[in-house]
Design an enzyme around this catalytic site. Structure first.
Site, PDB file in Angstrom:
ATOM      1  N   SER A 110      -2.531  -3.719   5.549  1.00  0.00           N
ATOM      2  CA  SER A 110      -2.297  -2.971   6.781  1.00  0.00           C
ATOM      3  C   SER A 110      -1.177  -3.674   7.531  1.00  0.00           C
ATOM      4  CB  SER A 110      -3.569  -2.978   7.638  1.00  0.00           C
ATOM      5  OG  SER A 110      -3.259  -2.651   8.974  1.00  0.00           O
ATOM      6  N   GLY A 156       0.841  -1.206   0.000  1.00  0.00           N
ATOM      7  CA  GLY A 156       0.000   0.000   0.000  1.00  0.00           C
ATOM      8  C   GLY A 156       0.873   1.251   0.000  1.00  0.00           C
ATOM      9  N   HIS A 157       1.907   1.259   0.847  1.00  0.00           N
ATOM     10  CA  HIS A 157       2.835   2.400   0.869  1.00  0.00           C
ATOM     11  C   HIS A 157       3.591   2.486  -0.458  1.00  0.00           C
ATOM     12  CE1 HIS A 157       2.629   1.350   5.293  1.00  0.00           C
ATOM     13  NE2 HIS A 157       2.252   2.622   5.285  1.00  0.00           N
TER      14      HIS A 157
END
Ligand code: PAF
Length: 257
Positions: free
Chosen positions: A189, A41-42
């Site tokens: 996450s 995600g990052h």
């Protein structure tokens, strides 16, 4: 992918000196604030920042003021070496400040919002968004980016950061990036790593139930039946937002309606 060397700034003074230097003059600067434990995600945020700017600045700072649960802060992963290896593909600069440097006032000054902060996540995590907004304001002032990148997974955080930027006339654009999901739909996450295989298998029902239920009340009931503890499920602004706990790990997500 970048080929030049990434610079890691371990102090705010070193960062500020670099920021004033020739490398930044006339460059478009993209900024990705994180608490580390970087995942795909990052990576998507960094990738987008890299395509839209000349320099990409990443901050890694596990911000103590946004943790309302001290045990959560303590358990938060801090794999700095792996983070720097991933960052090296896209970031030109990484800032890794110490808490004492970012909070010389011991958190006496802080940003408080009196509307949305009291709802959804804010209702379950008192003080969380004061900590988020305060650290984001500090980081934006330090980095002075042209664009900053935030994930839509933290939908409420994104709205509050946008509101703060508007309210305080902060220069630079706040760019929203779509949630990155595993193949089975679970939003990425750093907390997912704390789930057992069974917990992880159950987690895949969270976005599915949010997406497939006819309304928020039905979704909350279905989540409870599936074994989640439900903090909230609410429909607003064309999205269904939810927070649940499984194996004492708190997961949040939101899907378009
Ligand atoms: O989304 C996060 O990782 C954090 O809330 C942020 C924006 C880096 C502030 O600490």
């Amino acid at each position: 992918m970048r080929t030049d060397a990434m610079v890691v700034h371990h102090s705010i003074a070193a960062w500020q000196e670099a920021r004033r230097g020739a490398d930044f003059a006339g460059s478009r600067i993209g900024f990705v604030p994180t608490m580390g434990a970087l995942h795909a995600g990052h990576r998507a945020l960094l990738d987008r920042a890299w395509t839209e700017n000349d320099r990409v600045v990443l901050s890694i700072f596990v911000n103590p003021t946004q943790f309302n649960d001290p045990a959560d802060l303590q358990k938060y992963p801090r794999p700095l070496e792996a983070d720097l290896a991933l960052a090296g593909e896209f970031a030109t600069d990484v800032i890794v400040p110490a808490a004492g440097e970012l909070y010389p006032d011991d958190y006496c000054f802080r940003v408080t919002e009196h509307g949305l902060t009291g709802e959804l996540e804010g209702a379950h995590r008192p003080g969380h968004f004061d900590g988020v907004l305060t650290v984001v304001l500090k980081l934006l002032n330090l980095v002075q980016p042209h664009r900053s990148y935030f994930g839509e997974k933290d939908w409420q955080q994104l709205q509050l950061v946008r509101g703060m930027a508007r309210t305080f006339f902060l220069p630079g654009e706040i760019v929203a990036c779509p949630t990155v999901r595993e193949d089975d739909g679970v939003a990425l996450s750093s907390r997912n790593a704390r789930l057992s295989a069974a917990g992880r298998a159950r987690a895949r029902m969270f976005p599915k139930i949010l997406r497939e239920s006819p309304d928020a009340r039905v979704a909350a009931a279905a989540l409870r039946e599936t074994g989640f503890q439900v903090d909230y499920v609410e429909d607003r602004a064309g999205r269904r937002l939810g927070a649940v706990r499984v194996e004492n790990v708190r997961l949040i997500d939101n899907v378009p309606l």
